[in-house]
Design an enzyme around this catalytic site. Structure first.
Site, PDB file in Angstrom:
ATOM      1  N   PRO A   1       0.866  -1.297   0.052  1.00 45.69           N
ATOM      2  CA  PRO A   1      -0.020   0.115  -0.088  1.00 45.69           C
ATOM      3  C   PRO A   1       0.770   1.303  -0.003  1.00 45.69           C
ATOM      4  CG  PRO A   1      -0.701  -1.734   1.826  1.00 45.69           C
ATOM      5  CD  PRO A   1       0.619  -2.052   1.267  1.00 45.69           C
TER       6      PRO A   1
ATOM      7  N   ARG B   1      -1.931  -8.148 -21.006  1.00 47.85           N
ATOM      8  CA  ARG B   1      -2.930  -7.601 -21.852  1.00 47.85           C
ATOM      9  C   ARG B   1      -2.545  -6.720 -22.962  1.00 47.85           C
ATOM     10  NH1 ARG B   1      -6.924  -4.740 -21.334  1.00 47.85           N
ATOM     11  NH2 ARG B   1      -8.679  -6.327 -21.711  1.00 47.85           N
TER      12      ARG B   1
ATOM     13  N   GLU C   1       3.254  -8.601   8.287  1.00 49.12           N
ATOM     14  CA  GLU C   1       3.270  -7.080   8.357  1.00 49.12           C
ATOM     15  C   GLU C   1       4.110  -6.591   7.181  1.00 49.12           C
ATOM     16  OE1 GLU C   1       1.217  -5.772  10.397  1.00 49.12           O
ATOM     17  OE2 GLU C   1       0.879  -7.944  11.119  1.00 49.12           O
TER      18      GLU C   1
ATOM     19  N   ASP D   1     -10.386   0.156 -24.763  1.00 49.84           N
ATOM     20  CA  ASP D   1     -10.947   0.278 -23.429  1.00 49.84           C
ATOM     21  C   ASP D   1     -10.705   1.565 -22.570  1.00 49.84           C
ATOM     22  OD1 ASP D   1     -11.525  -2.366 -23.430  1.00 49.84           O
ATOM     23  OD2 ASP D   1      -9.945  -3.229 -22.576  1.00 49.84           O
TER      24      ASP D   1
END
Ligand code: 4HQ
Length: 224
Positions: A88, A153, A115, A167
């Site tokens: 994160p 992709r 952690e 897209d």
């Protein structure tokens, strides 16, 4: 593109290896995915790779030595690989980062559990720290699979009929709406322009819809 995965849960990657577009890219030899079981790099008989955090508190921290040894082994085989840690705290994965990552020949994806990893790995052994979004998941494996899918992709000859150039995000806009048969269901009809046969008019309508949807649903995309 070669993906080298450092993980405690190598079996998780069967989810993308066996089905769908990533599976097809493997069959076509456009990509390969190899898992490295971090426990194989443990130095004790219990195969531990984690220990308690200095400074106390709950949870466990993944140790430097097994991870560093594993990266060294991978680099003996593929010296040019770029090492990515999913967390994160990383830079946000977006379509422009996906495009950049797709230009490399090899990516090593370090999947954290508990952690996370000892900070000295991030300081010394990592080329990119990448986040798939501002929420917490239980391990880096799902994040790594998101990255593998989105990068794969974009590689030449991976998509067939799918029109990936149109897209969402390729021009910083959301995709236009899509409709298929029947023409009317429960009183809801397909916009008549899509039945007009006038391709220039259809293209203009779709572009206008993309702009409208982006303004309504994701105005943040237009600010940049
Ligand atoms: N985690 N984007 C904590 C994430 C994550 C994210 C992976 C949880 C790493 C140690 N990874 N582990 N968000 O939440 O990539």
């Amino acid at each position: 593109m070669k993906f080298e995965i450092i993980t405690l849960f190598p079996e998780m990657f069967s989810a993308i290896k066996n089905e769908g577009i990533v599976a097809r890219a493997i069959k076509k030899s456009i990509i390969s995915i190899s898992e490295w079981q971090l426990r194989d790099f443990s130095s004790n008989k219990y195969k531990n790779i984690d220990d308690k955090p200095y400074g106390g508190g709950g949870g466990m921290v993944m140790q430097v030595k097994p991870i560093r040894d594993c990266i060294v082994k991978i680099k003996e085989q593929t010296p040019e690989t770029k090492v990515i840690y999913l967390s994160p705290q990383g830079q946000a994965l977006n379509q422009s980062l996906v495009e950049k990552l797709s230009s490399f020949d090899s990516l090593t994806l370090l999947c954290g559990r508990y952690e996370g990893v000892d900070e000295r790995i991030i300081e010394n052994d990592i080329d990119y720290e990448v986040s798939i979004g501002d929420y917490v998941i239980s391990g880096g494996e799902l994040a790594a699979m998101v990255l593998i899918d989105s990068v794969s992709r974009r590689l030449p000859n991976v998509l067939g009929n799918e029109d990936s150039l149109k897209d969402s995000f390729t021009d910083n806009l959301l995709d236009h709406p899509h409709y298929t048969r029947p023409e009317t269901i429960d009183g809801q009809s397909v916009p008549s322009v899509l039945l007009s046969g006038n391709q220039a008019k259809i293209d203009a309508w779709r572009h206008e819809q993309s702009n409208k949807k982006t303004k309504q649903k994701r105005p943040d995309l237009l600010i940049k």
